[in-house]
Design an enzyme around this catalytic site. Structure first.
Site, PDB file in Angstrom:
ATOM      1  N   ARG A 132       0.875  -1.178   0.000  1.00 15.87           N
ATOM      2  CA  ARG A 132       0.000   0.000   0.000  1.00 15.87           C
ATOM      3  C   ARG A 132       0.904   1.217   0.000  1.00 15.87           C
ATOM      4  NH1 ARG A 132      -3.384   3.387   2.969  1.00 15.87           N
ATOM      5  NH2 ARG A 132      -4.976   4.182   1.535  1.00 15.87           N
ATOM      6  N   PRO A 180       0.830   4.599   0.333  1.00 20.70           N
ATOM      7  CA  PRO A 180       0.969   5.595   1.399  1.00 20.70           C
ATOM      8  C   PRO A 180       1.624   5.048   2.669  1.00 20.70           C
ATOM      9  CG  PRO A 180      -1.224   5.712   0.437  1.00 20.70           C
ATOM     10  CD  PRO A 180      -0.560   4.495  -0.141  1.00 20.70           C
ATOM     11  N   ARG A 192       5.631   3.002   0.612  1.00 24.28           N
ATOM     12  CA  ARG A 192       6.337   3.309  -0.635  1.00 24.28           C
ATOM     13  C   ARG A 192       7.631   4.093  -0.411  1.00 24.28           C
ATOM     14  NH1 ARG A 192       4.431   3.432  -5.704  1.00 24.28           N
ATOM     15  NH2 ARG A 192       2.274   3.726  -5.065  1.00 24.28           N
ATOM     16  N   GLU A 198      -4.763  -8.137  -5.619  1.00 19.30           N
ATOM     17  CA  GLU A 198      -3.448  -8.700  -5.915  1.00 19.30           C
ATOM     18  C   GLU A 198      -3.193  -9.926  -5.036  1.00 19.30           C
ATOM     19  OE1 GLU A 198      -1.281  -4.457  -7.011  1.00 19.30           O
ATOM     20  OE2 GLU A 198      -0.514  -5.625  -5.334  1.00 19.30           O
TER      21      GLU A 198
END
Length: 186
Positions: A30, A32, A35, A97
């Site tokens: 995810r 936010p 990353r 995913e």
């Protein structure tokens, strides 16, 4: 939005991996949450070791569906590494995913190696409110059947031995990940 597979750090490395796969590793995370820290560190460390990696650096815009290219990148990978963070389950894209990864794993076509970034495996296994609350919100938008598949994938992935960065720190986790990956690609 089309995502190109290239050697650019904006989309990931597209050099051909071992055993005819396009990528040796697919990173699911995810944005936010991880990353700009853990995921980027892991991504560039893998590239530095010569491991071909798919990472969706562009992100997905609000209201946009995951394109078939993300599922194709999973299919074209030898190993998928879901990086579970507090917000991972709040992303329908991450959940899709993960569901796809776990389906591919059942056919022995993919290895899944989870990383528990700032959550416990018990959170991912739906034994606390961290992920349960996220799935409850998804149920309202996506329907009970889809969320049931996602819950099953979450519970299945916790049966796989992974890495827990919450209790060890991510530098120590990276140091333990690399020797394992080298053995996997040997």
């Amino acid at each position: 939005m089309k995502r190109k597979m290239s050697s650019s750090p904006e989309t990931g490395s597209a050099s051909h991996g071992s055993l005819g796969t396009k990528f040796e590793v697919f990173l699911s995370f995810r944005g936010p949450d991880t990353r700009a820290n853990f995921t980027d560190t892991l991504y560039y460390a893998l590239l530095d070791k010569g491991i071909s990696v798919f990472i969706d650096k562009q992100g997905i815009d609000i209201g946009e569906e995951i394109g078939p290219e993300l599922f194709q990148a999973i299919d074209d990978s030898k190993i998928c590494i879901p990086i579970f963070s507090k917000g991972y389950a709040s992303s329908s894209w991450c959940m899709r995913e993960l569901e796809h990864m776990m389906q591919r794993r059942k056919t022995n076509k993919l290895e899944v190696l989870p990383i528990f970034y700032d959550v416990e495996p018990s959170d991912v296994k739906l034994e606390s409110k961290v992920y349960v609350d996220a799935l409850t919100l998804h149920k309202e938008k996506r329907g009970a059947e889809i969320v049931q598949h996602w819950a099953k994938a979450l519970k299945e992935v916790t049966g796989i031995k992974g890495w827990d960065t919450k209790n060890t720190g991510y530098v120590n986790s990276l140091n333990s990940i690399f020797p394992f990956l080298y053995v996997s690609f040997a």
